[in-house]
Structure formats: structure tokens, C-alpha cells
Write a protein that holds these residues in place. Structure first.
Motif, short mmCIF file in Angstrom:
data_model
loop_
_atom_site.label_atom_id
_atom_site.label_comp_id
_atom_site.label_asym_id
_atom_site.label_seq_id
_atom_site.Cartn_x
_atom_site.Cartn_y
_atom_site.Cartn_z
N SER A 58 37.59 44.16 43.72
CA SER A 58 36.87 45.15 43.01
C SER A 58 35.32 43.71 43.70
N SER A 59 34.41 45.12 43.51
CA SER A 59 33.12 44.21 43.43
C SER A 59 32.41 45.16 42.87
N ASN A 60 30.53 44.56 42.93
CA ASN A 60 29.85 45.31 41.63
C ASN A 60 28.61 45.69 42.82
N PHE A 61 27.63 47.30 42.22
CA PHE A 61 26.56 47.31 43.10
C PHE A 61 25.54 47.46 41.63
N ASP A 62 24.45 48.49 42.13
CA ASP A 62 23.74 48.82 41.05
C ASP A 62 24.23 50.55 40.72
N VAL A 63 24.31 51.10 41.71
CA VAL A 63 25.01 52.65 41.71
C VAL A 63 25.66 52.61 42.53
N ILE A 64 27.51 53.59 42.30
CA ILE A 64 28.15 54.05 43.00
C ILE A 64 28.69 55.98 43.27
N ILE A 65 28.29 55.94 44.46
CA ILE A 65 28.02 57.03 44.46
C ILE A 65 29.21 58.05 45.36
N SER A 81 38.09 53.79 40.77
CA SER A 81 38.93 53.00 41.31
C SER A 81 39.06 54.39 42.69
N CYS A 82 39.70 53.86 43.52
CA CYS A 82 40.12 54.61 44.76
C CYS A 82 41.11 53.84 45.56
N THR A 83 41.27 54.70 46.40
CA THR A 83 42.66 54.52 47.51
C THR A 83 41.86 54.26 48.75
N ASP A 84 41.20 53.15 49.53
CA ASP A 84 40.97 52.49 51.03
C ASP A 84 41.84 53.79 52.30
N LYS A 85 41.06 54.57 53.00
CA LYS A 85 41.78 55.07 53.90
C LYS A 85 42.08 54.11 55.13
N GLU A 86 41.64 53.04 55.49
CA GLU A 86 42.57 52.28 56.81
C GLU A 86 43.73 51.64 56.00
N SER A 87 43.36 51.05 54.90
CA SER A 87 44.32 49.86 54.23
C SER A 87 45.95 50.23 52.98
N ASN A 88 45.05 52.01 52.37
CA ASN A 88 45.94 51.81 51.35
C ASN A 88 46.16 51.78 50.28
N GLU A 89 44.71 50.55 50.36
CA GLU A 89 44.96 49.71 49.06
C GLU A 89 44.39 50.14 47.93
N THR A 90 44.82 49.96 46.44
CA THR A 90 43.56 50.40 45.47
C THR A 90 42.55 49.56 45.31
N LEU A 91 41.26 50.52 45.25
CA LEU A 91 40.14 48.93 45.55
C LEU A 91 39.39 49.88 43.73
N GLN A 92 38.83 48.51 43.54
CA GLN A 92 38.13 48.80 42.29
C GLN A 92 36.29 48.19 41.98
N TYR A 93 35.50 49.52 41.96
CA TYR A 93 34.17 48.86 42.27
C TYR A 93 33.72 49.52 40.94
N HIS A 94 32.08 48.20 40.44
CA HIS A 94 31.79 47.86 39.24
C HIS A 94 30.19 48.92 39.71
N ALA A 95 29.63 49.27 38.74
CA ALA A 95 28.41 49.88 38.68
C ALA A 95 28.27 50.09 37.76
N PRO A 96 26.38 50.28 37.25
CA PRO A 96 25.83 50.45 35.79
C PRO A 96 25.94 51.80 35.57
N LEU A 97 25.56 52.15 36.83
CA LEU A 97 25.45 53.93 36.72
C LEU A 97 26.34 54.23 38.33
#
Ligand SMILES: Cc1cc2nc3c(=O)[nH]c(=O)nc-3n(C[C@H](O)[C@H](O)[C@H](O)COP(=O)(O)OP(=O)(O)OC[C@H]3O[C@@H](n4cnc5c(N)ncnc54)[C@H](O)[C@@H]3O)c2cc1C
Length: 457
Positions: free
Chosen positions: A3-10, A144-160
Motif C-alpha cells: 500500500s502507498s500514498n500519493f496526491d493523485v492516482i491516474i 486496488s490493482c494487480t501488479d503485472k510482474e508479481s501478480n500481487e494485489t496492491l492498494q494505492y491511496h490518494a485524495p484524488l
């Protein structure tokens, strides 16, 4: 699960996603750009950028993305009607007003370069599967997304989160009220070393069949898009389709294009895309904004899609500039700015969207009364710059005024009636009166639903 945080996820590093990441990153926002496939796309879409789109790129300091990709400058359109050419230059007095046509994949690779080189932009290869919501407020807080290389489920957070996942958006239906409508398809081929009637111009062939579009996209290649009526995906193996593509289409093509077309038909795999319409509608969920084809789509006939996307991104970056919204966690301020965006974008998107829909209806004219309008439209434009300058300005998206579209559309409708009356002669007055009433009702039914729904959205 990471899980990681950003200002914006596109998500979606296509036309809009890359431009948005580049511009917001430059503004100092920490941006996460998620794309499922970073290899060069091979698509039949987004190959001609109108002058208004180039202006938007310039405003974002991104105009270089259309350079160095073997693109071809375009200075307007040639409409071929009953064998005659109607020349519609963007601006015959100023050659700096031009569009550019290119291979879509090459543009995307330049846009991706712009995004990757922008400060504060992190790019990952993953497929977004879910928009995460705050259980209490319903606000979107990330993906929430699936990483292409690791096939791991990753979560990213952002206010927008900015959704730019394109035409076949899978999240649209959860957030956007409008529904997508398909009324025709474009079948596509590449013509090799074809000689267009007017080099450096988009070509539209009007005849008894649906319109055909052509534009040169690099020194050897010319894209041809053949419109096919109907909402269903065309079946290339049906006898009717074979007759259409092998006989009816070549019969209406200019002589110099026939052989390159037949060669392409013989040697290439036909590809097609739906020609869709998706009206704008505000999305009221905090924390997320839909843009690009995931949000608003018009018929590709007028090549306005990328122009609207670039204008939208430019406007969004202005409205969310850190001097206005220092912190994207100020959700009320962001919501107010997104509302402003929705209302300000109408000045260009109403004209581009409505023009695309109404022009396609006129150009594919299959009924007697639509043909009256089609003929009148061509003859109206043929009169000269006093008649074509504003319509071509709307198409180029250098003129952003829906009132002009309304006025010009009805000017065409009344001109069509004059042309029709002249051709029949006043001995047919009752027929002319009847046709005039039907034609005006028809013209209104072509343009008004789009104009009204776009204004009201
Ligand atoms: C036949 C046709 C011809 C056209 N011709 C023109 C033209 O000449 N000029 C013009 O201006 N417009 C044209 N358009 C319209 C134009 O192509 C679109 O308006 C434009 O590409 C939309 O950009 P976008 O950023 O919304 O989506 P796209 O450019 O399609 O980008 C979407 C991106 O999202 C990625 N993605 C999707 N889902 C996910 C996910 N779940 N996770 C991660 N990534 C994801 C995709 O891989 C893709 O890279 C045409 C359209 C059609 C159908």
C-alpha cells in the motif's frame, strides 16, 4: 498486499492519462500513473489531432509530443460529393493553423515519455480492479490493482483518483449516469503510397453509402475508415458485407485510391471500432473524476476526441493548480473546482460533441429528407469562406461557441430547402412545402436532443 500514498492516482496511460500525469507532476503533485500495458499500442483510433487540440498541447507545454513521429500536417478537409471536391481549409490565410495526423501508437509513446520524464510521477504496470471507497462517506480513496510482474494485489491511496481508462471503461457504470450508444462502426485499413486528391487534407467521401474518411498518417501510410451502419459489430464474412467492401466501397472511391484500397483489402486484416456517443454527466462521488472516453464520447467522424481530452486536462490542471487548491485533501474545495470544470468544459465540448453527432447523421443520410439536408449542407459550404469558416472552426475546435453551431446548422437546413425548391421548381409547391416541414422537423430532431442534453448535463 502492498500500500502507498500519493496526491493523485491516474489510471490509463493513454491520450489523457499521460497528459494529466505530466502536467500535474510538473505542478508538484505526487502522481501515480497506472497502466496495464506500456508497449506501443497498435490501434485505429486517435490518428488526427485538430488545431484546437494542438493549441491545448501548447498550453500544457506538450506540443513536442506530435513531433518526430513522421506525422503529416493537415490544413483542412476535402469533401468529395458526387465526384466534386469541396475544399474546406482551416484557415487559408494562416498556415500556422493546422492539425496533424500520425500513427496513434507513436503519439502515445511520446506522451508516455512526457509523463515519465515529468517530476513527481511514478509509473507502474498493473490492472486496476477496484476503486476503494471510504465505508462511511462513500468517497473514493484509491485503487486496488494487480501488479503485472508479481501478480500481487496492491492498494494505492490518494485524495484524488482520475479515471482515464478509455472507451471500454469498466468503472463508468458505477459512477457516471449516462449510457453509451453505438449507431455505427468504422472499418479500418491502411492504404500504402496512396495519392490523395488534396495532399495534407482529411478527405470525406459522401455518396449513396455511409461516409468514408481518409487521412495520410505518415509518408507511406494513409488511414481509410469506412463507416458501417448499425450498432452490431460488423461480420466480415457475411455476403452483404463482402459485397459492400469489395464492390460498393471501391465504386465510390476516387480513381487513384481504388487500387491501394483493393490491395489493402486483400492483404490486411480488417479492423473495426464502434462509433459511440456518451453524453457528459457530472459524477458526484467525492475523491474521483472520470475524464476522456471513460466519461464523454462523440462520433469519431470529426476527429474531436483527443482534442476534448487535451482541453479537459488543461482546464483541470488550471482549476486544481496548487495556488488555488494547495491540498487535494480539501475535499470541499476540490468538489467545487470539479463542478466548475464540468460547467466550463461545456464551452468546447458541446460544440465538438454535437457537431460530430449531427454531421454524421447528415453524412450517412439514408432517407429522402436527410439527403435533402446532405446536399444542402455540401452546397452551403461550397459557397465560400463566409459559409464554411465558422463550421470548420467548430470542427477544428478553434472556435468554441455552441450558439454558432446552432445558428449554422439551421442556416444549412434553410439553405437546403432553397436548393431543393430550386431543383424541383415552383410547379411542385405543395411537395416543396411538405418536404420543407419534414426536413426542418428532421433537422431539429438531429441536433436539438444533443444540444439540449449537453447544455443540461
Ligand atoms: C475509430 C475511431 C477513430 C478515432 N479517431 C480519432 C481521431 O482521428 N482524432 C481524435 O482526436 N480522436 C479520435 N478518436 C477518439 C480518440 O481515440 C479518443 O477520444 C481518445 O483515445 C481517448 O483517450 P483516453 O485517454 O480517454 O483513452 P485511451 O487513449 O484509450 O487510453 C486508455 C488507457 O487505459 C488503459 N487501461 C484501461 N483499463 C485499465 C485498467 N483497468 N488498469 C490500467 N490501465 C487501464 C489502456 O490500456 C489505455 O492505455 C477515434 C475513436 C475511434 C473509435
Amino acid at each position: 498486499m502492498g500500500s502507498s500514498n500519493f496526491d493523485v492516482i491516474i489510471f490509463g496511460a493513454g491520450v489523457g492519462g499521460c497528459a494529466a500525469a505530466a502536467v500535474l507532476g510538473r505542478q508538484g503533485r505526487s502522481v501515480l500513473l497506472i497502466e496495464r500495458d506500456w508497449s506501443m499500442p497498435d490501434r485505429i483510433v486517435g490518428e488526427l489531432l485538430q488545431p484546437g487540440g494542438i493549441d491545448a498541447l501548447k498550453k500544457m507545454n506538450l506540443e513536442w509530443v506530435i513531433d518526430g513521429i513522421d506525422g503529416i500536417d493537415t490544413y483542412g478537409y476535402a469533401v468529395v460529393y458526387n465526384g466534386k471536391i469541396v475544399h474546406l481549409p482551416y484557415n487559408s490565410a494562416d498556415s500556422s493553423v493546422h492539425g496533424r495526423a500520425f500513427h496513434h501508437g507513436r503519439l502515445i509513446m511520446n506522451l508516455r515519455k512526457a509523463a515519465k520524464e515529468s517530476p513527481n510521477v511514478t509509473c507502474v504496470t498493473a490492472t486496476v480492479n477496484e476503486l476503494l471507497r471510504d465505508e462511511e462517506t462513500g468517497r473514493v480513496v484509491g485503487v486496488s490493482c494487480t501488479d503485472k510482474e508479481s501478480n500481487e494485489t496492491l492498494q494505492y491511496h490518494a485524495p484524488l483518483t482520475i479515471v482515464l481508462e478509455g472507451l471500454f471503461s469498466k468503472f463508468r457504470s458505477q459512477f457516471v449516469k449516462s449510457t453509451i450508444k453505438v449507431d455505427s462502426h468504422f472499418a479500418a485499413l491502411i492504404l500504402k503510397d496512396a495519392k490523395l486528391l488534396m495532399p495534407n487534407h482529411g478527405h470525406v467521401i459522401l455518396s449513396d453509402i455511409a461516409p468514408i474518411l481518409m487521412y495520410q498518417i505518415d509518408p507511406q501510410d494513409t488511414r481509410i475508415l469506412v463507416a458501417i451502419k448499425g450498432s452490431k459489430q460488423p461480420s466480415w464474412n457475411s455476403d452483404e458485407m463482402k459485397e459492400y467492401l469489395n464492390e460498393k466501397v471501391p465504386a465510390v472511391l476516387p480513381e487513384a485510391i481504388k487500387q491501394p484500397y483493393l490491395d489493402a483489402l486483400r492483404t490486411q486484416k480488417l479492423r473495426s471500432m464502434p462509433s459511440s456517443f456518451l453524453g457528459s454527466s457530472p459524477n458526484n462521488t467525492p475523491g474521483v473524476v472520470f475524464l476522456g472516453d471513460a466519461f464523454n464520447v462523440r462520433h469519431p467522424l470529426t476527429g474531436g476526441g483527443m482534442t476534448v481530452v487535451f482541453k479537459d486536462i488543461d482546464l483541470l490542471s488550471e482549476l486544481l493548480d496548487p495556488s488555488i487548491v494547495p491540498d487535494l485533501r480539501d475535499f470541499d474545495k476540490v468538489a467545487a473546482q470539479l463542478k466548475k470544470h464540468h460547467s466550463l468544459r461545456k464551452r468546447y465540448c458541446i460544440a465538438v460533441n454535437t457537431l460530430a453527432q449531427s454531421l454524421y447523421a447528415l453524412f450517412e443520410a439514408s432517407t429522402y429528407h436527410m439527403k435533402i439536408l446532405q446536399r444542402g449542407c455540401v452546397e452551403y459550404l461550397q459557397v465560400g469562406p463566409q459559409n464554411y469558416s465558422e463550421p470548420i472552426g467548430l470542427l477544428a475546435a478553434t472556435l468554441e461557441d455552441p450558439n454558432v453551431l446552432f445558428y449554422r446548422f439551421f442556416a444549412v437546413a434553410f439553405y437546403s430547402l432553397r436548393v431543393h425548391a430550386r431543383s424541383l421548381g415552383w410547379a411542385y409547391a405543395p411537395v416543396i412545402i411538405y418536404d420543407s416541414i419534414v426536413t426542418i422537423i428532421l433537422a431539429s430532431s438531429v441536433i436539438l436532443p444533443y444540444l439540449i442534453s449537453e447544455f443540461m448535463a
